[in-house]
Design an enzyme around this catalytic site. Structure first.
Site, PDB file in Angstrom:
ATOM      1  N   ARG A 144       0.833  -1.196   0.000  1.00  0.00           N
ATOM      2  CA  ARG A 144       0.000   0.000   0.000  1.00  0.00           C
ATOM      3  C   ARG A 144       0.871   1.250   0.000  1.00  0.00           C
ATOM      4  O   ARG A 144       1.802   1.381   0.797  1.00  0.00           O
ATOM      5  CB  ARG A 144      -0.907   0.013   1.225  1.00  0.00           C
ATOM      6  CG  ARG A 144      -1.615   1.358   1.496  1.00  0.00           C
ATOM      7  CD  ARG A 144      -2.667   1.651   0.435  1.00  0.00           C
ATOM      8  NE  ARG A 144      -3.180   3.011   0.563  1.00  0.00           N
ATOM      9  CZ  ARG A 144      -4.173   3.372   1.374  1.00  0.00           C
ATOM     10  NH1 ARG A 144      -4.756   2.460   2.146  1.00  0.00           N
ATOM     11  NH2 ARG A 144      -4.596   4.616   1.412  1.00  0.00           N
ATOM     12  N   ARG A 188      -5.621   0.914  -4.976  1.00  0.00           N
ATOM     13  CA  ARG A 188      -4.756   0.438  -3.896  1.00  0.00           C
ATOM     14  C   ARG A 188      -4.838  -1.083  -3.761  1.00  0.00           C
ATOM     15  O   ARG A 188      -5.878  -1.689  -4.040  1.00  0.00           O
ATOM     16  CB  ARG A 188      -5.137   1.107  -2.570  1.00  0.00           C
ATOM     17  CG  ARG A 188      -6.570   0.860  -2.130  1.00  0.00           C
ATOM     18  CD  ARG A 188      -7.055   1.956  -1.212  1.00  0.00           C
ATOM     19  NE  ARG A 188      -7.154   3.230  -1.887  1.00  0.00           N
ATOM     20  CZ  ARG A 188      -7.520   4.370  -1.301  1.00  0.00           C
ATOM     21  NH1 ARG A 188      -7.810   4.380  -0.016  1.00  0.00           N
ATOM     22  NH2 ARG A 188      -7.597   5.485  -1.964  1.00  0.00           N
ATOM     23  N   ASP A 190      -6.622  -1.431   1.701  1.00  0.00           N
ATOM     24  CA  ASP A 190      -6.991  -0.286   2.528  1.00  0.00           C
ATOM     25  C   ASP A 190      -7.663  -0.821   3.790  1.00  0.00           C
ATOM     26  O   ASP A 190      -8.652  -1.555   3.708  1.00  0.00           O
ATOM     27  CB  ASP A 190      -7.954   0.615   1.755  1.00  0.00           C
ATOM     28  CG  ASP A 190      -8.196   1.941   2.451  1.00  0.00           C
ATOM     29  OD1 ASP A 190      -7.379   2.315   3.313  1.00  0.00           O
ATOM     30  OD2 ASP A 190      -9.204   2.604   2.136  1.00  0.00           O
ATOM     31  N   ASP A 216      -9.301   0.590   7.297  1.00  0.00           N
ATOM     32  CA  ASP A 216      -9.736   1.773   8.039  1.00  0.00           C
ATOM     33  C   ASP A 216     -10.322   1.371   9.383  1.00  0.00           C
ATOM     34  O   ASP A 216     -11.217   0.512   9.450  1.00  0.00           O
ATOM     35  CB  ASP A 216     -10.807   2.532   7.251  1.00  0.00           C
ATOM     36  CG  ASP A 216     -10.241   3.306   6.074  1.00  0.00           C
ATOM     37  OD1 ASP A 216      -9.065   3.698   6.143  1.00  0.00           O
ATOM     38  OD2 ASP A 216     -10.982   3.517   5.088  1.00  0.00           O
TER      39      ASP A 216
END
Length: 284
Positions: free
Chosen positions: A200, A209, A212, A214
């Site tokens: 990444r 990407r 990811d 989060d």
């Protein structure tokens, strides 16, 4: 996790026991507390704020020993463990309560109970990828988090169009609901480390990407224990999760009772989902 802080032999008089004279006359109790923490930040900085103040832990223990009478030393141990786990950075705790003057009725050296408790904070993590074999990458990333997460529940994978940014392939997304023994900063660092292992990079805003991860929510908003932070390095809850169908839809599938803090309100995820466009979301 091998780093530990041990506070052994904390002594005070308490009135715990099932017998009337124990509650009336009191006796000495001795408590050992072993805290499992990450001591590397304190060792590198020589900063008390980066470790656990064991004088404060000792004061907590004495307060519990001298506090309201309990029938069982098991309950006393539980109270001490709960206090310890409430401290930032404590991942697990082992508490031993000794009752050296217990009315056993036979010669003995000691009576003690020992409990071990681990921090288990509920967390929500959103995952996405749109390069390579995205589904395999997402599942592999979850596996790679290892003991970072416990009681892991993964939502179904969904496919969605990118939101903003340059032209790029559709995303594969999912949400994980779990518990963690880590602090928010520790957990975020682990997530970034896993992203880095999958290549990444953050060169193009909202660009394609490989992975990811989060951190959407840390703690339980219903109980008021969720972390709210606007630090540059840690924004909680995720500031855009409430408007992202690719987060809300899989999250609602894995946890239909889920809630998310939006400003001052704690809102059911299903209510938030009903207010966003989900027409492009396809289950993989």
């Amino acid at each position: 996790m091998s780093d530990r802080i041990s506070l052994l032999g904390v002594r005070a008089t308490g009135y715990h026991g099932v017998l009337a004279d124990e509650k009336r006359d009191g006796q000495e109790f001795v408590v050992d507390v072993v805290l499992h923490v990450d001591l590397a930040p304190a060792g590198a900085t020589d900063d008390l704020a980066r470790t656990i103040n064991y004088a404060e832990v000792g004061a907590d223990v004495v307060r519990r020993i001298e506090g309201p009478s309990l029938d069982l030393i098991e309950s006393l141990a539980e109270q001490v463990a709960t206090d310890a786990l409430a401290r930032d950075g404590v991942r697990a705790v082992e508490v031993t309560v000794h009752k050296p003057s217990a009315p056993v009725g036979v010669p003995f050296g000691d009576v003690a109970v020992t409990i071990t408790r681990t921090r288990a904070v509920p967390v929500v993590i959103a995952l996405g990828a749109n390069l390579g074999d995205a589904t395999a990458t997402l599942q592999s990333a979850i596996d790679d988090l290892g003991d970072t997460l416990h009681e892991v529940r993964r939502a179904p994978f969904v496919s969605t169009e990118p939101v903003g940014g340059p032209d790029q392939p559709r995303y594969t997304n999912t949400v994980v609901v779990a518990t963690t023994p880590l602090t928010p900063h520790e957990l975020l660092a682990r997530l970034h480390a896993v992203e880095a292992r999958y290549g990444r990079v953050r060169e193009v805003r909202w660009g394609a990407r490989t992975l990811d991860l989060d951190l959407v929510q840390y703690g339980d908003p219903t109980a008021g224990t969720d972390v709210v932070s606007d630090e540059p390095s840690l924004t909680l809850p995720h500031p855009r999760a409430h408007e992202r169908g690719f987060v809300l839809q899989p999250w609602s599938r894995v946890d239909p009772q889920a809630v998310l803090r939006v400003g001052e309100r704690v809102v059911p995820v299903t209510e938030l989902l009903a207010a966003v466009d989900t027409s492009d979301i396809e289950e993989v």
